[in-house]
Structures are given as C-alpha cells and as structure tokens.
Design an enzyme around this catalytic site. Structure first.
Site, PDB file in Angstrom:
ATOM      1  N   PRO A  28      65.156 -23.687  -2.204  1.00 22.79           N
ATOM      2  CG  PRO A  28      66.820 -25.110  -1.461  1.00 22.79           C
ATOM      3  CD  PRO A  28      66.315 -23.587  -1.520  1.00 22.79           C
ATOM      4  CD  GLU A  29      58.937 -23.194  -2.903  1.00 17.08           C
ATOM      5  OE1 GLU A  29      57.799 -23.719  -2.915  1.00 17.08           O
ATOM      6  OE2 GLU A  29      59.109 -21.959  -2.970  1.00 17.08           O
ATOM      7  CE  LYS A  72      59.034 -26.942   1.513  1.00 15.40           C
ATOM      8  NZ  LYS A  72      58.957 -25.522   2.314  1.00 15.40           N
ATOM      9  CG  ASN A  83      56.736 -17.759   1.090  1.00 13.11           C
ATOM     10  OD1 ASN A  83      55.650 -17.901   1.494  1.00 13.11           O
ATOM     11  ND2 ASN A  83      57.482 -16.509   1.340  1.00 13.11           N
ATOM     12  NE  ARG A 115      58.524 -20.419   6.012  1.00 14.04           N
ATOM     13  CZ  ARG A 115      59.015 -20.624   7.252  1.00 14.04           C
ATOM     14  NH1 ARG A 115      58.860 -19.766   8.044  1.00 14.04           N
ATOM     15  NH2 ARG A 115      59.665 -21.670   7.621  1.00 14.04           N
TER      16      ARG A 115
END
Length: 268
Positions: free
Chosen positions: A2-3, A51, A169, A254
């Site tokens: 999910p972004e 988000k 990411n 990340r």
C-alpha cells in the site's frame, strides 16, 4: 504494497459506497476501542491523507493506516451475516467493521485503527507534508520541506512523510530512475522540482489501477525500471541494477535500487 495511490483508491470506493449513510453498527477489534459504538452517526465522507485513511462523521473520525498488509473491502450485509464465509481474507485478520444498511466495510490487517474526535485529527495527521494526490497539492511547500535538510540523501527525504505525503518505496525508486538521479545524491544537489513533478505525474497515472506500471508496459517483468530488479539488466541500457539499504536510522531503512549507468553518481 500500500502506498498513497492504494489509499486514495480505497478512500474513493469507500466514499462512494458509504458517504451520507447512517451507520447501523461498528466494531473495532482493538482493545482500546472494543466498546466504542458509532451506530446512529452519519458517515459524511471518507478521505485519504497520504497513507492514512479518515472516515468522518460530524463528531468522530475513524483513522486507519494500512501499513504493509492492510486493506479495506466492501461487502453486502448478507455476506457478513453468514459468519464471514464470503470474506476475501481470513476472518481472524479483521480489525474493523463499519456497517450501513447497504454496505459493510471490513478492514483487514490494519496497522493502525483508532477512533478520534474530529477536532483531534491533527494529532495523527497534522505532521504530514502536502498530499501528492490532493487536487490542491502545495508543490511549493513540499519543495521547501525537502530543502530543509540539504545533506540528506534524496531517497531518504522523499520517503519522509513530513516533507510530502504519499510516496512509498516503489514510487521513490522509480521516480529517481526516471529523473536520472542516483539515490544517495544529497538533497542540495538534486533538481527537486523535476523529481517531485515526475513523482506526482507517476502516482496520479497509477491511482486508478490496481497493478502499477512505471514503464508504460503492463507485461509481466516490464512494470518497473529498477524496483525489485536486483542483478538484472536495466530495461533501458542493459547495465546490472544494484541494490542497497538506505534510511536515516537502521529501523527506517528501505531497499533502494538503481542503475549505475542511467543514474550516475555525481559525488565522485
């Protein structure tokens, strides 16, 4: 994963189904809110904030964050009344249920779920920078926020939701590739406007579809330029894609992917 585009799409569908309806029942499978009952309230709107997802009545906000695995699904009431046998994810992962006469919204594996007074929303989203999917996205403020730390790697700065909210990411790796910027490049040496504009265009192009594409192709193996392509050839030049971990601290690292040829390191 999910972004911001995933949350935007979830909020859009939930708003279409629930906005303007009276809540007939709510259930929050979180100890702090286990006895909270918002039945009788009118759900006015469902909006994304980076988000984060906000379901608003006149007095209350149901705040959720999908984190890595969360999702909201819509069902007809009969499906849920059958003991959850029609749910598309395991019943034990349900964290919230919001019901109206026509629809039941079920939140699975939510990283955060809480019920707040409307006036207290800023305690959970007030720290966020401008939302890149907001129609009134404040580009100037986003650029100013990014520029506050000129020594930070651009990859890290774009992940910081306090600078601008919504990029995760996949988007950060792909927008840096398309901007020909090496991820370790200090913020002060990067063309911030070009990078942000490219990212905003990417996320808005992807917000209406479930399967993201950054290359213009929807063929398997051709969705990304660099993300997840470690040790594989760059789709543009054939150079081997590299991978590293990058973050302000170890717990915030990340996975970072880049093509050493298309994204030249200007620090050396």
């Amino acid at each position: 994963m999910p972004e911001g585009d995933t949350v935007w799409r979830a909020a859009h569908h939930l708003h279409e189904a629930l906005a303007g309806s009276v809540l007939t029942a709510t259930e929050f499978r979180v100890p702090r809110y286990a006895t909270t009952d918002l039945s009788g309230e009118v759900l006015r709107e469902v909006v994304p904030r980076g988000k984060h997802l906000l379901m608003r009545t006149d007095a209350w906000t149901i705040h959720s964050h999908l984190k890595m695995e969360g999702s909201w699904h819509l069902y007809r009431p009969a499906t849920v009344r059958r003991g959850g046998r029609g749910l598309r994810r395991p019943a034990h992962t349900v964290r919230a249920i919001v019901s109206t006469d026509a629809w039941v919204a079920v939140g699975f594996s939510l990283g955060i779920v809480e019920v707040l007074r409307r006036e207290d929303e800023d305690t959970v989203v007030g720290h966020l920078g401008p939302d890149v999917l907001d129609p009134d996205f404040d580009r100037g403020l986003a650029l100013a926020n990014l520029a506050r730390d000129p020594a930070a790697p651009i990859f890290v700065a774009l992940h910081d939701q306090r600078n601008l909210a919504g990029f995760g990411n996949e988007f950060v790796n792909e927008m840096l590739f398309l901007s020909a910027v090496e991820p370790h490049t200090p913020v002060g040496e990067a063309d911030l406007g070009r990078i942000v504009d490219r990212g905003v265009k990417l996320i808005r192009l992807n917000r209406d579809r479930i399967e993201r594409s950054f290359t213009g192709s929807l063929r398997a193996g051709e969705l990304h330029w660099v993300f997840g392509r470690t040790d594989r050839p760059c789709l543009r030049c054939g150079t081997t894609v590299r991978e590293d971990a990058l973050g302000r601290v170890a717990t915030q690292q990340r996975r970072v992917y880049w093509c050493p040829n298309c994204q030249r390191d200007t620090r050396v």
